[in-house]
Design an enzyme around this catalytic site. Structure first.
Site, PDB file in Angstrom:
ATOM      1  N   HIS A   1      11.625   8.812  12.637  1.00 46.60           N
ATOM      2  CA  HIS A   1      10.608   7.895  12.303  1.00 46.60           C
ATOM      3  C   HIS A   1       9.416   8.705  12.372  1.00 46.60           C
ATOM      4  O   HIS A   1       8.541   8.556  13.387  1.00 46.60           O
ATOM      5  CB  HIS A   1      10.662   7.050  13.532  1.00 46.60           C
ATOM      6  CG  HIS A   1       9.871   5.714  13.069  1.00 46.60           C
ATOM      7  ND1 HIS A   1      10.201   4.309  13.386  1.00 46.60           N
ATOM      8  CD2 HIS A   1       8.638   5.618  12.422  1.00 46.60           C
ATOM      9  CE1 HIS A   1       9.355   3.604  12.889  1.00 46.60           C
ATOM     10  NE2 HIS A   1       8.336   4.360  12.165  1.00 46.60           N
ATOM     11  N   ILE A   2       9.076   9.581  11.276  1.00 49.62           N
ATOM     12  CA  ILE A   2       7.606  10.376  11.250  1.00 49.62           C
ATOM     13  C   ILE A   2       6.948  10.042  10.236  1.00 49.62           C
ATOM     14  O   ILE A   2       6.191  10.915   9.662  1.00 49.62           O
ATOM     15  CB  ILE A   2       8.221  12.003  11.458  1.00 49.62           C
ATOM     16  CG1 ILE A   2       9.199  12.510  10.078  1.00 49.62           C
ATOM     17  CG2 ILE A   2       9.063  12.422  12.611  1.00 49.62           C
ATOM     18  CD1 ILE A   2       9.216  13.678   9.976  1.00 49.62           C
TER      19      ILE A   2
ATOM     20  N   THR B   1      12.063   4.014   4.905  1.00 52.32           N
ATOM     21  CA  THR B   1      10.920   4.632   5.711  1.00 52.32           C
ATOM     22  C   THR B   1      10.399   3.268   6.112  1.00 52.32           C
ATOM     23  O   THR B   1       9.011   3.699   6.852  1.00 52.32           O
ATOM     24  CB  THR B   1       9.899   5.137   4.746  1.00 52.32           C
ATOM     25  OG1 THR B   1       9.439   4.509   3.799  1.00 52.32           O
ATOM     26  CG2 THR B   1      10.789   6.538   4.264  1.00 52.32           C
TER      27      THR B   1
ATOM     28  N   ARG C   1       0.744  -1.242   0.017  1.00 50.90           N
ATOM     29  CA  ARG C   1       0.186   0.011   0.088  1.00 50.90           C
ATOM     30  C   ARG C   1       0.643   1.223   0.125  1.00 50.90           C
ATOM     31  O   ARG C   1       0.796   2.179  -0.796  1.00 50.90           O
ATOM     32  CB  ARG C   1      -1.062  -0.152   1.200  1.00 50.90           C
ATOM     33  CG  ARG C   1      -1.812  -1.237   1.288  1.00 50.90           C
ATOM     34  CD  ARG C   1      -2.572  -1.450   2.424  1.00 50.90           C
ATOM     35  NE  ARG C   1      -1.702  -1.941   3.585  1.00 50.90           N
ATOM     36  CZ  ARG C   1      -1.782  -2.994   4.112  1.00 50.90           C
ATOM     37  NH1 ARG C   1      -2.787  -3.804   3.967  1.00 50.90           N
ATOM     38  NH2 ARG C   1      -1.093  -3.323   5.241  1.00 50.90           N
TER      39      ARG C   1
ATOM     40  N   GLU D   1      16.608   3.061  17.538  1.00 48.24           N
ATOM     41  CA  GLU D   1      15.863   4.219  17.670  1.00 48.24           C
ATOM     42  C   GLU D   1      15.894   4.639  19.213  1.00 48.24           C
ATOM     43  O   GLU D   1      15.259   3.776  19.652  1.00 48.24           O
ATOM     44  CB  GLU D   1      14.491   4.236  17.099  1.00 48.24           C
ATOM     45  CG  GLU D   1      14.592   4.163  15.391  1.00 48.24           C
ATOM     46  CD  GLU D   1      13.433   3.976  14.778  1.00 48.24           C
ATOM     47  OE1 GLU D   1      11.973   4.279  15.286  1.00 48.24           O
ATOM     48  OE2 GLU D   1      13.361   3.988  13.717  1.00 48.24           O
TER      49      GLU D   1
ATOM     50  N   ARG E   1       6.556 -10.563  -2.859  1.00 51.54           N
ATOM     51  CA  ARG E   1       6.247 -12.129  -2.826  1.00 51.54           C
ATOM     52  C   ARG E   1       5.405 -12.194  -3.958  1.00 51.54           C
ATOM     53  O   ARG E   1       5.217 -13.382  -4.617  1.00 51.54           O
ATOM     54  CB  ARG E   1       5.623 -12.441  -1.685  1.00 51.54           C
ATOM     55  CG  ARG E   1       6.585 -13.007  -0.677  1.00 51.54           C
ATOM     56  CD  ARG E   1       5.980 -13.267   0.539  1.00 51.54           C
ATOM     57  NE  ARG E   1       5.063 -12.387   0.948  1.00 51.54           N
ATOM     58  CZ  ARG E   1       5.083 -11.830   2.453  1.00 51.54           C
ATOM     59  NH1 ARG E   1       5.618 -12.548   3.215  1.00 51.54           N
ATOM     60  NH2 ARG E   1       4.284 -10.736   2.479  1.00 51.54           N
TER      61      ARG E   1
ATOM     62  N   ARG F   1      11.679  -0.124   8.439  1.00 57.14           N
ATOM     63  CA  ARG F   1      11.991  -0.289   9.711  1.00 57.14           C
ATOM     64  C   ARG F   1      13.880  -0.228   9.635  1.00 57.14           C
ATOM     65  O   ARG F   1      14.229  -1.103   8.714  1.00 57.14           O
ATOM     66  CB  ARG F   1      11.863  -1.998  10.248  1.00 57.14           C
ATOM     67  CG  ARG F   1      10.443  -1.950  10.619  1.00 57.14           C
ATOM     68  CD  ARG F   1       9.989  -1.179  11.930  1.00 57.14           C
ATOM     69  NE  ARG F   1       8.583  -1.270  12.532  1.00 57.14           N
ATOM     70  CZ  ARG F   1       7.753  -0.512  12.184  1.00 57.14           C
ATOM     71  NH1 ARG F   1       7.956   0.683  11.215  1.00 57.14           N
ATOM     72  NH2 ARG F   1       6.440  -0.454  12.596  1.00 57.14           N
TER      73      ARG F   1
HETATM   74  C1  GLV Z   1       5.279   3.059  11.663  1.00 50.86           C
HETATM   75  O1  GLV Z   1       6.332   2.902  11.377  1.00 50.86           O
HETATM   76  C2  GLV Z   1       4.280   2.119  11.455  1.00 50.86           C
HETATM   77  O2  GLV Z   1       4.477   0.693  11.532  1.00 50.86           O
HETATM   78  O3  GLV Z   1       2.899   2.336  11.513  1.00 50.86           O
END
Ligand code: GLV
Length: 326
Positions: free
Chosen positions: A288-289, A238, A158, A269, A180, A240
């Site tokens: 991590h925003i 963006t 998504r 983090e 996958r 992990r």
């Molecule tokens: C943020 O990193 C989330 O997984 O929603």
């Protein structure tokens, strides 16, 4: 009947509390800005019926067995690598989450980091703050252009889909992806091509990571992978931080094995302020925003509250990770 007690492990948007209280639940909320200590989370959860937690909470086998009385756990995030899903399912604890809530918000951060890294924006801004804005320099700190380049997406789900749409629309980028399963919508709408992992890393000008952290993806971007990437490649993560090996990434950037990196996630983090990545010209790091917009965070709050309310009222969890846990 006494109201069901819900433990919220962080200060979530007030919408979550309002929805739960309006539905007759009793809400206990951890009110500090740092995560609830693990032992305290166990002891408070023991006197609650449901848990509304987030990615900084370790919901491991030990926690789940200590709190196996919990009727439902719902996660304020789309990723749930902090939760032992297998154990929760064994214990028949349904796990909710917040899919789709931050597709636009996170893709914006990936897209923004891509441009910021290509043009060294964070570093150049830092130069001004350090009093080092010299004269206009015809040959200094030159960046890269993105028009017509190849974007490689790892995990075209998504969020990856929105990132691909942004890149196609803005820069007419070629889209290749490794997943996958095939994504026929992306193939039809953007002529995206599904490729094997080696092709993805060797052909992409920009690699953007949008997959989940799993045992297979942990440490996936290491020296041997960076060595197969183009020396002009940008690495954007963006998803992990544990998906890339940070030491290997630092080496790859120092050695010119790859050109730059844009990170919204690090490992660990928070990142320490003396991390060498923060000094590098071709690196942009954010704390991590990805989902940090008003719209996304309210939607995440709504989804979590809805999961709990719907579970108790109708026996259903609309946004569920493990339907077998119900
Ligand atoms: C943020 O990193 C989330 O997984 O929603």
């Amino acid at each position: 009947m006494a109201p069901k007690k819900i433990l919220l492990t962080r200060i979530f948007p007030s919408l979550a509390i309002r929805l739960l209280e309006d539905a007759g639940f009793e809400v206990t909320s951890w009110d500090k800005e740092h995560p609830m200590p693990y032992d305290q989370m166990i002891s408070v959860a023991k006197s609650c019926d449901a848990l509304f937690c987030t990615l900084t909470d370790k919901i491991d086998r030990n926690f789940l067995n200590a709190c196996s009385h919990l009727d439902i756990i719902t996660q304020f995030a789309v990723g749930y690598d902090n939760i032992d899903i297998e154990e929760a399912t064994k214990l028949k604890i349904p796990i909710g989450y917040a899919p789709n809530a931050m597709n636009e918000a996170t893709a914006d951060i990936a897209f923004g980091l891509m441009i910021a890294t290509a043009r060294k924006m964070f570093f150049m801004n830092q130069k001004i703050k350090n009093g080092k804005w010299g004269y206009f320099d015809p040959v200094g700190h030159l960046g890269l252009e993105l028009k017509g380049k190849t974007l490689g997406i790892l995990g075209l789900g998504r969020i990856g889909m929105v990132m691909a749409q942004r890149c196609k629309g803005a820069y007419d980028m070629e889209i290749i992806y490794h997943n996958r399963s095939a994504n026929p919508k992306a193939e039809k709408e953007m002529r995206a091509k599904r490729v094997d992992f080696d092709t993805l890393i060797s052909q992409s000008d920009v690699i953007s990571v949008h997959c989940a952290l799993t045992p297979e993806t942990q440490g996936m971007f290491n020296t041997s992978v960076f060595e197969k990437m183009k020396p002009t490649a940008l690495f954007i993560n963006t998803a992990r931080g544990a998906i890339h090996n940070e030491e290997d990434l630092i080496d790859a950037l120092n050695n010119g094995t790859i050109w730059g990196a844009g990170l919204d996630v690090t490992n660990p983090e928070p990142m320490k302020p003396d991390n060498p990545l923060l000094e590098m010209e071709n690196v942009c790091v954010l704390p991590h925003i990805g989902s940090a917009t008003i719209t996304a965070r309210n939607e995440m709050a709504r989804m979590g509250a809805t999961n709990i309310i719907s579970f108790y009222k109708h026996g259903k969890v609309p946004y569920i990770v493990n339907p077998e846990g119900l």
